[in-house]
Design a protein around this motif. Structure first.
Motif, PDB file in Angstrom:
ATOM      1  N   ARG A   1      -8.363  12.289   2.650  1.00 53.29           N
ATOM      2  CA  ARG A   1      -7.040  11.663   2.777  1.00 53.29           C
ATOM      3  C   ARG A   1      -6.788  10.698   1.624  1.00 53.29           C
ATOM      4  NH1 ARG A   1      -8.243  10.035   8.915  1.00 53.29           N
ATOM      5  NH2 ARG A   1      -8.195  12.112   9.852  1.00 53.29           N
ATOM      6  N   ARG A   2      -7.800   9.925   1.289  1.00 49.84           N
ATOM      7  CA  ARG A   2      -7.652   8.957   0.199  1.00 49.84           C
ATOM      8  C   ARG A   2      -7.408   9.675  -1.129  1.00 49.84           C
ATOM      9  NH1 ARG A   2      -8.033   3.956  -1.302  1.00 49.84           N
ATOM     10  NH2 ARG A   2      -8.965   3.413  -3.312  1.00 49.84           N
ATOM     11  N   ALA A   3      -8.157  10.750  -1.381  1.00 51.00           N
ATOM     12  CA  ALA A   3      -7.997  11.498  -2.634  1.00 51.00           C
ATOM     13  C   ALA A   3      -6.584  12.068  -2.750  1.00 51.00           C
ATOM     14  CB  ALA A   3      -9.032  12.619  -2.716  1.00 51.00           C
ATOM     15  N   ILE A   4      -6.080  12.635  -1.654  1.00 50.17           N
ATOM     16  CA  ILE A   4      -4.718  13.184  -1.657  1.00 50.17           C
ATOM     17  C   ILE A   4      -3.703  12.061  -1.904  1.00 50.17           C
ATOM     18  CG2 ILE A   4      -2.924  14.220  -0.195  1.00 50.17           C
ATOM     19  CD1 ILE A   4      -5.206  15.838   1.168  1.00 50.17           C
TER      20      ILE A   4
ATOM     21  N   TRP B   1       6.154   6.859   3.738  1.00 56.99           N
ATOM     22  CA  TRP B   1       4.744   6.478   3.867  1.00 56.99           C
ATOM     23  C   TRP B   1       4.576   5.334   4.872  1.00 56.99           C
ATOM     24  CZ3 TRP B   1       1.367   9.652   1.609  1.00 56.99           C
ATOM     25  CH2 TRP B   1       0.022   9.297   1.572  1.00 56.99           C
ATOM     26  N   PRO B   2       4.777   5.611   6.177  1.00 60.37           N
ATOM     27  CA  PRO B   2       4.591   4.547   7.169  1.00 60.37           C
ATOM     28  C   PRO B   2       3.146   4.060   7.202  1.00 60.37           C
ATOM     29  CG  PRO B   2       4.763   6.682   8.254  1.00 60.37           C
ATOM     30  CD  PRO B   2       5.096   6.909   6.811  1.00 60.37           C
ATOM     31  N   GLU B   3       2.990   2.804   7.575  1.00 53.71           N
ATOM     32  CA  GLU B   3       1.657   2.219   7.737  1.00 53.71           C
ATOM     33  C   GLU B   3       1.398   2.007   9.224  1.00 53.71           C
ATOM     34  OE1 GLU B   3       1.563  -1.219   5.174  1.00 53.71           O
ATOM     35  OE2 GLU B   3       1.577   0.031   3.358  1.00 53.71           O
ATOM     36  N   PRO B   4       0.123   1.787   9.613  1.00 53.68           N
ATOM     37  CA  PRO B   4      -0.205   1.626  11.030  1.00 53.68           C
ATOM     38  C   PRO B   4       0.708   0.606  11.715  1.00 53.68           C
ATOM     39  CG  PRO B   4      -2.212   1.770   9.745  1.00 53.68           C
ATOM     40  CD  PRO B   4      -1.088   1.739   8.757  1.00 53.68           C
TER      41      PRO B   4
ATOM     42  N   ARG C   1       0.822   1.358   1.018  1.00 51.29           N
ATOM     43  CA  ARG C   1       1.920   1.420   0.046  1.00 51.29           C
ATOM     44  C   ARG C   1       1.639   0.574  -1.198  1.00 51.29           C
ATOM     45  NH1 ARG C   1       5.426   1.503   4.909  1.00 51.29           N
ATOM     46  NH2 ARG C   1       5.604  -0.770   4.786  1.00 51.29           N
ATOM     47  N   VAL C   2       1.006  -0.577  -1.010  1.00 44.36           N
ATOM     48  CA  VAL C   2       0.714  -1.445  -2.153  1.00 44.36           C
ATOM     49  C   VAL C   2      -0.211  -0.732  -3.134  1.00 44.36           C
ATOM     50  CG1 VAL C   2      -0.479  -3.562  -2.844  1.00 44.36           C
ATOM     51  CG2 VAL C   2       1.125  -3.621  -0.936  1.00 44.36           C
ATOM     52  N   GLU C   3      -1.221  -0.039  -2.607  1.00 41.34           N
ATOM     53  CA  GLU C   3      -2.162   0.648  -3.500  1.00 41.34           C
ATOM     54  C   GLU C   3      -1.495   1.835  -4.199  1.00 41.34           C
ATOM     55  OE1 GLU C   3      -6.791   2.152  -3.744  1.00 41.34           O
ATOM     56  OE2 GLU C   3      -5.883   1.901  -1.754  1.00 41.34           O
ATOM     57  N   ILE C   4      -0.677   2.578  -3.449  1.00 41.36           N
ATOM     58  CA  ILE C   4       0.028   3.720  -4.055  1.00 41.36           C
ATOM     59  C   ILE C   4       0.926   3.245  -5.197  1.00 41.36           C
ATOM     60  CG2 ILE C   4       1.944   5.312  -3.610  1.00 41.36           C
ATOM     61  CD1 ILE C   4       0.555   6.177  -1.120  1.00 41.36           C
TER      62      ILE C   4
ATOM     63  N   GLY D   1      -7.998   6.147   5.993  1.00 44.51           N
ATOM     64  CA  GLY D   1      -8.351   6.785   4.727  1.00 44.51           C
ATOM     65  C   GLY D   1      -7.191   6.838   3.758  1.00 44.51           C
ATOM     66  N   PHE D   2      -5.977   7.126   4.255  1.00 43.14           N
ATOM     67  CA  PHE D   2      -4.819   7.146   3.350  1.00 43.14           C
ATOM     68  C   PHE D   2      -4.592   5.746   2.785  1.00 43.14           C
ATOM     69  CE2 PHE D   2      -3.419  11.074   5.662  1.00 43.14           C
ATOM     70  CZ  PHE D   2      -3.282  11.887   4.538  1.00 43.14           C
ATOM     71  N   PRO D   3      -4.372   5.623   1.468  1.00 39.34           N
ATOM     72  CA  PRO D   3      -4.105   4.306   0.892  1.00 39.34           C
ATOM     73  C   PRO D   3      -2.792   3.731   1.414  1.00 39.34           C
ATOM     74  CG  PRO D   3      -3.696   6.050  -0.720  1.00 39.34           C
ATOM     75  CD  PRO D   3      -4.313   6.710   0.475  1.00 39.34           C
TER      76      PRO D   3
END
Length: 344
Positions: A129-132, A248-251, A270-273, A266-268
């Motif tokens: 998920r993080r890689a994607i 890109w919703p967050e938890p 929004r700040v990291e993206i 695992g998904f980054p």
């Protein structure tokens, strides 16, 4: 359902057309509707030897002007073939009335993983998920680096300031496709119009870049093809980043509707993206909040249009499900919240 019964295409006529394109096919072709989109309709074309191709056509029913332009999509994909942008190759385009009532686009089948259902997202490891997730902003950086002159795309769209064009276009779409009055959205339209940042550059803009619109490598999670170019235009590159963040919703957030994949471990965030994109391109982050708000506003307008089309033409319904009034209201509320915090 046999391929003869596939809604939206004449299998025999399309098979004859494909036979004129110089593609090696073995035996009769089959056609099956695939994908979750309620926009341009997508079909998997297969032959007896395992050959696979993808066919696209506009949706059924009344179409808003300039939407779902398959010929334009073909032009863009062809122009990007020799760039760093990962895209499927175009094999043919036809609007021959002996073949089809609407334009048809035949293109390469790109093998890989499309993360378009929660079950698929949930099956991935956190590492995958993080890689994607990190590959998405890097792919956007490639799109925005396309040389418009060498690809022949300088006349793809207007060179006028993009934010104003977007606000005019999508507020117009809202008026044509809304199913009810929504004062909060109208108020947000006014605030965005009053807060447009200065446009500093003009690049290719995908226009609808998000997780469901890419194919990723089974081996690495890297994006191997960016899909659905029908909203592609020329404009401010940060618009695409804003759209990606809008999808890109967050938890704990409810704007993802029935596809809150990015809330999974695992998904980054929004700040990291956004950080990966800004590091890759060196662009100024100051205007990003405006584009994030406009992205949410636009997703709400698009969702209302999809809801309206599905209501008017049940054939357009797809497995992704139809947006709900609740989700559209959530998108507007989130946009208003971010706007307020950014002083918009």
């Amino acid at each position: 359902m046999s391929s003869v019964d596939v809604v939206g295409i004449d299998s025999e006529a399309v098979s004859r057309w494909i036979g004129t394109l110089g593609i090696d096919t073995a035996g009769p072709l089959t056609f099956d509707r695939i994908g979750l989109g309620q926009s341009n309709l997508t079909y998997l074309v297969q032959d007896r030897a395992g050959g696979r191709w993808v066919l696209r056509r506009p949706p059924f029913g009344h179409l808003l002007a300039s939407a779902h332009d398959v010929a334009r999509e073909a032009r863009i994909l062809s122009a990007l073939e020799d760039t760093a942008v990962p895209t499927p190759r175009v094999f043919g385009l036809t609007d021959d009335p002996d073949v089809t009532e609407v334009p048809l686009l035949l293109m390469e089948f790109v093998d890989g993983q499309v993360v378009d259902r929660m079950s698929i997202a949930e099956s991935l490891t956190p590492e995958r998920r993080r890689a994607i997730g990190l590959s998405l902003p890097r792919t956007l950086a490639k799109i925005h680096a396309v040389d418009l002159e060498s690809t022949g795309l300088t006349d793809l769209a207007s060179h006028k300031p993009y934010a104003q064009r977007q606000l005019k276009r999508w507020s117009g779409q809202w008026e044509k496709s809304k199913t009810r009055e929504l004062p909060a959205l109208d108020d947000l339209t006014g605030r965005l119009t009053d807060s447009v940042p200065e446009q500093r550059e003009l690049t290719l803009v995908h226009g609808d870049f998000h997780l469901r619109n890419v194919i990723t490598s089974h081996a690495t999670g890297e994006v191997t093809a960016a899909l659905d170019w029908e909203l592609c235009t020329l404009g401010d590159p940060l618009a695409d980043v804003g759209s990606l963040l809008a999808y890109w919703p967050e938890p704990g957030e409810t704007t993802g509707g029935d596809f809150p994949a990015s809330t999974l471990d695992g998904f980054p965030d929004r700040v990291e993206i956004a950080g990966v994109y800004l590091d890759e391109t060196g662009r100024d982050p100051k205007a990003l909040a405006f584009w994030h708000v406009l992205g949410l506003w636009k997703v709400a307008v698009i969702a209302e249009g999809v809801m309206r089309r599905a209501r008017d033409e049940p054939q357009n319904k797809a497995a992704a499900g139809t947006p709900t009034v609740e989700r559209i209201d959530d998108l507007v509320a989130k946009a208003c919240d971010i706007a307020a915090r950014a002083g918009i």
